[in-house]
Scaffold this active site. Structure first.
Site, mmCIF file in Angstrom:
data_model
loop_
_atom_site.group_PDB
_atom_site.id
_atom_site.type_symbol
_atom_site.label_atom_id
_atom_site.label_comp_id
_atom_site.label_asym_id
_atom_site.label_seq_id
_atom_site.Cartn_x
_atom_site.Cartn_y
_atom_site.Cartn_z
ATOM 1 N N ASP A 66 0.763 -1.249 0.099
ATOM 2 C CA ASP A 66 -0.105 -0.126 -0.115
ATOM 3 C C ASP A 66 0.975 1.419 0.026
ATOM 4 O OD1 ASP A 66 1.025 -0.380 2.678
ATOM 5 O OD2 ASP A 66 -0.885 -0.805 3.342
ATOM 6 N N ASN A 134 -7.588 -2.769 14.262
ATOM 7 C CA ASN A 134 -8.861 -3.208 14.037
ATOM 8 C C ASN A 134 -9.101 -4.098 13.195
ATOM 9 O OD1 ASN A 134 -8.157 -2.015 11.567
ATOM 10 N ND2 ASN A 134 -9.505 -0.400 11.424
ATOM 11 N N HIS A 136 -7.481 -4.757 10.423
ATOM 12 C CA HIS A 136 -7.291 -4.580 8.838
ATOM 13 C C HIS A 136 -5.973 -5.075 8.566
ATOM 14 C CE1 HIS A 136 -4.970 -0.407 9.658
ATOM 15 N NE2 HIS A 136 -4.194 -1.086 9.217
ATOM 16 N N GLU A 141 -9.890 -1.879 5.179
ATOM 17 C CA GLU A 141 -10.612 -1.684 6.708
ATOM 18 C C GLU A 141 -11.687 -2.612 6.768
ATOM 19 O OE1 GLU A 141 -9.136 0.198 8.611
ATOM 20 O OE2 GLU A 141 -8.410 2.358 8.026
HETATM 21 C C1 GLP Z 1 -0.593 0.331 8.482
HETATM 22 C C2 GLP Z 1 -0.133 -0.564 7.113
HETATM 23 C C3 GLP Z 1 -0.426 -1.914 7.346
HETATM 24 C C4 GLP Z 1 0.200 -2.397 8.957
HETATM 25 C C5 GLP Z 1 -0.296 -1.489 10.048
HETATM 26 C C6 GLP Z 1 0.046 -1.942 11.191
HETATM 27 O O1 GLP Z 1 -2.174 0.589 8.789
HETATM 28 N N1 GLP Z 1 -1.094 -0.172 6.205
HETATM 29 O O2 GLP Z 1 0.131 -2.675 6.344
HETATM 30 O O3 GLP Z 1 0.156 -3.593 9.083
HETATM 31 O O4 GLP Z 1 -0.268 -0.138 9.748
HETATM 32 O O5 GLP Z 1 1.350 -0.962 11.737
HETATM 33 P P1 GLP Z 1 2.311 -1.501 12.654
HETATM 34 O O6 GLP Z 1 3.082 -2.470 12.173
HETATM 35 O O7 GLP Z 1 3.228 -0.254 12.932
HETATM 36 O O8 GLP Z 1 1.616 -1.672 13.969
#
Ligand code: GLP
Length: 239
Positions: A66, A134, A136, A141
């Site tokens: 993404d 959440n 995702h 989402e």
């Molecule tokens: C963002 C990214 C996800 C990732 C999530 C969790 O939303 N788009 O791909 O898994 O953050 O982030 P973290 O690893 O910093 O908890």
């Protein structure tokens, strides 16, 4: 689903061995890569293995999950910048073969081309995932269709809140992103999801033990034939 519960450091080390095995057997593997704080430890391990001469990324092609809409690759919080900084600049990957969705002037039509490119490259051999508080995956989402391809998404308030730590204020967090669809992710031949910390515990319990539910996008992984979940004890505490 295979579940591995260990410290963050050990999870990264064990998962890195999966990458080494893949790249030894298939040096031109197609990797699906992820951003966020979760994969950083794994990327450090991969860089260490590269420096030790154990793996090479010379023939690898990569597709990231993404990107924020509105940020160019020069923006320090863009996911292109993150990937260059945390992995690509430190290994022998050919940057021309690294793909991060473009966040500028993106439309759903243009985004769907990303899937075509992945298909033309032979499909993703190993997809790495983190998980949102959440539930995702990528930026899919709660409520996202399970059969979607790469598309533009509006981020939920809880994701904006969770990601504001990387920006000066919540008003600076982009409200939209372009991200691989759940179908794109599920098409990968193998999936590794990593989750660390108490904030992820509830989402992981629902994803692993709950019913497959649109409101918990990670729960779809129960249907994947080759998915390994790496968690620390905190992320596993509600299982
Ligand atoms: C963002 C990214 C996800 C990732 C999530 C969790 O939303 N788009 O791909 O898994 O953050 O982030 P973290 O690893 O910093 O908890």
């Amino acid at each position: 689903m295979k579940i591995i519960i260990n410290s963050k450091e050990n999870c990264a080390k064990i998962a890195a061995r999966e990458y080494a095995a893949l790249l030894t057997g298939k040096p031109n593997a197609v990797l699906g890569l992820a951003t966020g704080s979760t994969p950083e430890e794994l990327y450090k391990e991969l860089i260490a293995m590269y420096n030790a001469g154990e793996i090479s990324f010379k023939q690898v092609t990569s597709y990231n999950l993404d990107e924020y809409v509105g940020l160019t690759g020069e923006h320090p919080q863009s996911y292109r910048y993150f990937m260059d900084d945390k992995l690509f600049n430190h290994v022998d990957i050919n940057k021309d073969n690294t793909h991060v969705p473009c966040g500028i002037d993106m439309t759903n039509e243009k985004a769907a081309q990303y899937d075509k490119e992945i298909e033309a490259a032979g499909g993703i051999d190993l997809q790495l995932l983190g998980v949102g508080n959440n539930g995702h995956i990528a930026f899919n989402e709660p409520g996202t269709a399970l059969d979607g391809v790469t598309h533009v998404v509006e981020l939920t308030q809880s994701t904006l809140e969770a990601n504001k730590r990387f920006f000066d204020s919540i008003d600076d967090v982009p409200t939209h992103a372009v991200c691989m669809g759940i179908k794109t992710i599920m098409n990968a031949r193998k999936i590794i999801l990593m989750a660390y910390g108490k904030n992820k515990a509830e989402a992981m319990a629902k994803a692993i033990k709950g019913k497959i539910d649109l409101d918990v996008p990670a729960s779809i992984l129960q249907l994947h034939p080759d998915c390994t979940i790496y968690m620390d004890a905190e992320a596993a505490s509600a299982l």
